[in-house]
Write an enzyme that holds these catalytic residues in place. Structure first.
Site, PDB file in Angstrom:
ATOM      1  N   CYS A  36      -6.380  -1.215   8.793  1.00  0.00           N
ATOM      2  CA  CYS A  36      -6.952   0.147   9.164  1.00  0.00           C
ATOM      3  C   CYS A  36      -7.951   0.460   8.210  1.00  0.00           C
ATOM      4  CB  CYS A  36      -6.041   1.228   9.761  1.00  0.00           C
ATOM      5  SG  CYS A  36      -4.893   0.609   8.298  1.00  0.00           S
TER       6      CYS A  36
ATOM      7  N   ARG B  71       0.721   3.685  -0.740  1.00  0.00           N
ATOM      8  CA  ARG B  71       1.115   5.122   0.023  1.00  0.00           C
ATOM      9  C   ARG B  71       0.782   6.265  -0.271  1.00  0.00           C
ATOM     10  NH1 ARG B  71       0.555   3.436   5.235  1.00  0.00           N
ATOM     11  NH2 ARG B  71       2.109   1.691   4.624  1.00  0.00           N
TER      12      ARG B  71
ATOM     13  N   SER C 193       1.757   7.501   7.977  1.00  0.00           N
ATOM     14  CA  SER C 193       1.392   7.419   9.810  1.00  0.00           C
ATOM     15  C   SER C 193       0.707   5.738  10.158  1.00  0.00           C
ATOM     16  CB  SER C 193       0.352   8.358  10.730  1.00  0.00           C
ATOM     17  OG  SER C 193      -1.015   7.991  10.048  1.00  0.00           O
ATOM     18  N   GLY C 194       0.026   5.497   8.513  1.00  0.00           N
ATOM     19  CA  GLY C 194      -0.002   4.105   8.690  1.00  0.00           C
ATOM     20  C   GLY C 194       1.285   2.854   9.013  1.00  0.00           C
TER      21      GLY C 194
ATOM     22  N   ARG D  45      -6.151 -11.800  13.632  1.00  0.00           N
ATOM     23  CA  ARG D  45      -6.694 -11.647  13.098  1.00  0.00           C
ATOM     24  C   ARG D  45      -7.854 -13.021  12.153  1.00  0.00           C
ATOM     25  NH1 ARG D  45      -4.618  -6.587   9.715  1.00  0.00           N
ATOM     26  NH2 ARG D  45      -4.082  -5.056  12.349  1.00  0.00           N
TER      27      ARG D  45
ATOM     28  N   HIS E 207      -6.743   7.664   5.377  1.00  0.00           N
ATOM     29  CA  HIS E 207      -6.817   6.821   4.637  1.00  0.00           C
ATOM     30  C   HIS E 207      -7.892   7.477   3.578  1.00  0.00           C
ATOM     31  CE1 HIS E 207      -3.068   4.582   6.624  1.00  0.00           C
ATOM     32  NE2 HIS E 207      -3.770   3.644   6.386  1.00  0.00           N
TER      33      HIS E 207
HETATM   34  N1  LIG Z   1      -0.568   2.926  12.496  1.00  0.00           N
HETATM   35  C1  LIG Z   1      -1.352   2.855  12.072  1.00  0.00           C
HETATM   36  O1  LIG Z   1      -2.056   3.733  11.327  1.00  0.00           O
HETATM   37  C2  LIG Z   1      -2.009   1.353  12.461  1.00  0.00           C
HETATM   38  C3  LIG Z   1      -3.372   1.396  12.272  1.00  0.00           C
HETATM   39  C4  LIG Z   1      -3.572  -0.312  11.802  1.00  0.00           C
HETATM   40  C5  LIG Z   1      -3.374  -0.374  12.683  1.00  0.00           C
HETATM   41  N2  LIG Z   1      -2.113  -1.033  12.978  1.00  0.00           N
HETATM   42  C6  LIG Z   1      -1.407  -1.502  14.003  1.00  0.00           C
HETATM   43  O2  LIG Z   1      -0.772  -1.114  15.358  1.00  0.00           O
HETATM   44  C7  LIG Z   1       0.474  -1.293  15.702  1.00  0.00           C
HETATM   45  C8  LIG Z   1       0.980  -0.166  15.964  1.00  0.00           C
HETATM   46  O3  LIG Z   1       0.742   0.131  15.219  1.00  0.00           O
HETATM   47  P1  LIG Z   1       2.278   1.645  15.398  1.00  0.00           P
HETATM   48  O4  LIG Z   1       1.816   2.255  14.027  1.00  0.00           O
HETATM   49  O5  LIG Z   1       1.105   2.150  16.669  1.00  0.00           O
HETATM   50  O6  LIG Z   1       3.544   1.123  15.015  1.00  0.00           O
HETATM   51  P2  LIG Z   1       5.327   2.203  16.077  1.00  0.00           P
HETATM   52  O7  LIG Z   1       4.316   4.041  15.542  1.00  0.00           O
HETATM   53  O8  LIG Z   1       6.587   1.769  15.045  1.00  0.00           O
HETATM   54  O9  LIG Z   1       4.701   1.476  17.526  1.00  0.00           O
HETATM   55  C9  LIG Z   1       5.541   0.599  17.360  1.00  0.00           C
HETATM   56  C10 LIG Z   1       4.941   0.260  19.380  1.00  0.00           C
HETATM   57  O10 LIG Z   1       5.601  -1.242  19.504  1.00  0.00           O
HETATM   58  C11 LIG Z   1       6.255  -1.297  21.129  1.00  0.00           C
HETATM   59  N3  LIG Z   1       7.697  -1.947  20.453  1.00  0.00           N
HETATM   60  C12 LIG Z   1       8.373  -2.905  19.601  1.00  0.00           C
HETATM   61  N4  LIG Z   1       8.815  -3.381  19.743  1.00  0.00           N
HETATM   62  C13 LIG Z   1       8.515  -3.869  20.888  1.00  0.00           C
HETATM   63  C14 LIG Z   1       9.255  -5.098  21.410  1.00  0.00           C
HETATM   64  N5  LIG Z   1      10.296  -5.618  21.107  1.00  0.00           N
HETATM   65  N6  LIG Z   1       8.708  -5.666  23.052  1.00  0.00           N
HETATM   66  C15 LIG Z   1       7.259  -4.351  23.146  1.00  0.00           C
HETATM   67  N7  LIG Z   1       6.697  -3.165  22.196  1.00  0.00           N
HETATM   68  C16 LIG Z   1       7.732  -2.993  21.627  1.00  0.00           C
HETATM   69  C17 LIG Z   1       6.809   0.226  20.422  1.00  0.00           C
HETATM   70  O11 LIG Z   1       8.035   1.050  21.545  1.00  0.00           O
HETATM   71  P3  LIG Z   1       8.700   1.887  21.512  1.00  0.00           P
HETATM   72  O12 LIG Z   1       8.694   3.168  21.362  1.00  0.00           O
HETATM   73  O13 LIG Z   1      10.397   1.710  23.327  1.00  0.00           O
HETATM   74  O14 LIG Z   1       9.810   0.985  20.263  1.00  0.00           O
HETATM   75  C18 LIG Z   1       5.934   1.258  19.843  1.00  0.00           C
HETATM   76  O15 LIG Z   1       5.200   1.857  21.652  1.00  0.00           O
HETATM   77  C19 LIG Z   1       0.866  -2.469  14.046  1.00  0.00           C
HETATM   78  O16 LIG Z   1       0.307  -4.411  14.431  1.00  0.00           O
HETATM   79  C20 LIG Z   1       0.191  -2.295  12.804  1.00  0.00           C
HETATM   80  O17 LIG Z   1      -0.205  -3.000  11.758  1.00  0.00           O
HETATM   81  C21 LIG Z   1      -1.656   0.388  12.483  1.00  0.00           C
END
Ligand SMILES: NC(=O)c1ccc[n+]([C@@H]2O[C@H](COP(=O)([O-])OP(=O)(O)OC[C@H]3O[C@@H](n4cnc5c(N)ncnc54)[C@H](OP(=O)(O)O)[C@@H]3O)[C@@H](O)[C@H]2O)c1
Length: 335
Positions: free
Chosen positions: A129, A236, A159-160, A100, A243
């Site tokens: 976010c 949180r 869920s963040g 970023r 949010h």
């Molecule tokens: N959640 C939010 O509200 C939010 C908002 C803005 C930005 N983000 C950002 O978006 C990104 C994803 O967040 P999330 O909340 O969706 O996380 P999450 O629900 O924990 O999902 C993580 C994803 O990454 C995959 N992953 C983990 N280790 C991996 C590896 N070694 N190789 C390939 N894939 C891998 C996981 O696959 P598996 O299922 O196979 O483990 C899963 O598909 C993060 O960088 C987070 O900071 C999140």
């Protein structure tokens, strides 16, 4: 737009799943969808346009022939794999923090700085976010009055913290309702149900967390305001999704609450919900599962010293949609 081969890196997470739904919902021209995740998920399937699509392990070779990558994995995975995707000719829109603040990576909220997409070198970052949700209402007011300082408190959904955060809050809520001990609370440091945790990310040497510094550092880059002053506290809370933020703004020029309401009512991506007498104000439940940032409680900052033009507002937005997946798909549409 010509049809694209689209890969989602992190397709099984909360952001990745939302991305595939949005590609369908917004009718993005997908020639083929390639869902990528860790080796744990390889071989499972997910639904896309009514068909089962196989989830593949994310390896450098998995990006051969891919036009667009939507990144929804952690920082380390993004750092390891997205340069490999770029090497193979793909353009990446990444949700992680990894790139970023790189000088050669645009950081884009389409309603604010869509033009920045033009100078990308293969990777475009999606902002944090809480930063997206907070800046959307600040930006149109800045156009009118010139923002100089923000004081922000965030109330961030479980869920963040991804799928692990969401399932942990669900688990704790049922145990707390049954009067039982919650035990281990990972990914949170403490029990979140019936509680709140005033820490998101690690602390720096002056006591702010990494999440709190994003609002300043990313905000300056997105708005092209290198001197923007931001004091942020991130908390949180035990809400599943969306949010919320209390934002006090200081401006160079006077702006009153009625003008602010009129400006925000016309601004893209915003819905003004501001009728205190009718008990109408933004709340996370109402702001969930849609893309607008709800803004209300717009009022003069009573504490602003003589000569300081201060306004305060409260806003809510779905951080999985506009705070992550929708913003990323909007960027992909700009490409
Ligand atoms: N959640 C939010 O509200 C939010 C908002 C803005 C930005 N983000 C950002 O978006 C990104 C994803 O967040 P999330 O909340 O969706 O996380 P999450 O629900 O924990 O999902 C993580 C994803 O990454 C995959 N992953 C983990 N280790 C991996 C590896 N070694 N190789 C390939 N894939 C891998 C996981 O696959 P598996 O299922 O196979 O483990 C899963 O598909 C993060 O960088 C987070 O900071 C999140």
């Amino acid at each position: 737009m010509s049809e694209k081969v689209v890969a989602i890196l992190g397709a099984t997470g909360v952001v990745g799943r939302q991305m595939s739904e949005l590609l369908e919902e917004r009718e993005y021209p997908v020639k083929e969808l390639i869902p990528l995740a860790s080796s744990r998920s390889a071989g499972k399937t997910m639904q896309f346009r009514g068909e089962e699509v196989a989830i593949r392990e994310a390896t450098p070779e998995a990006f051969e022939g891919v036009d667009v990558v939507l990144g929804a994995a952690d920082d380390a995975t993004a750092k390891r794999l997205l340069p490999e995707a770029v090497k193979r000719g793909a353009t990446c829109v990444d949700n992680s923090h990894a790139f970023r603040l790189y000088d050669d990576v645009p950081l884009v909220i389409p309603e604010i700085n869509a033009e920045d997409v033009k100078w990308h070198n293969g990777i475009i970052s999606n902002p944090n976010c809480a930063t997206i949700i907070g800046l959307l209402p600040v930006w149109p007011l800045h156009q009118v009055a010139g923002v100089t300082r923000l004081i922000v408190s965030t109330y961030q959904a479980a869920s963040g913290a991804g799928m692990p955060g969401l399932t942990e809050l669900q688990r704790e809520m049922s145990l707390v309702a049954a009067g039982e001990d919650v035990g281990e609370t990972a990914p949170f440091a403490y029990q979140l149900a019936a509680n709140l945790i005033p820490q998101i990310g690690g602390f720096n040497e002056v006591g702010y967390t990494s999440e709190e510094m994003k609002m300043q550092n990313e905000g300056r880059k997105i708005c092209h305001l290198p001197n923007l002053l931001v004091n942020c506290t991130c908390v949180r809370i035990p809400v599943m999704r969306s949010h919320s933020e209390s934002i006090t703004m200081e401006f160079e020029r006077p702006i009153d609450p009625d003008t602010a309401r009129e400006v925000l009512a016309k601004a893209p991506g915003i819905r003004v919900v501001d009728d205190p007498e009718a008990l109408r104000y933004p709340m996370p439940l109402e702001a969930s599962d849609q893309d607008l940032i709800y803004v209300g409680r717009i009022r003069r900052d009573l504490s602003a010293p003589e000569g300081v033009n201060g306004l305060t507002l409260f806003c809510c937005g779905d951080q999985i949609r506009k705070g992550a997946a929708t913003n990323a798909v909007q960027i992909a549409e700009l490409l």
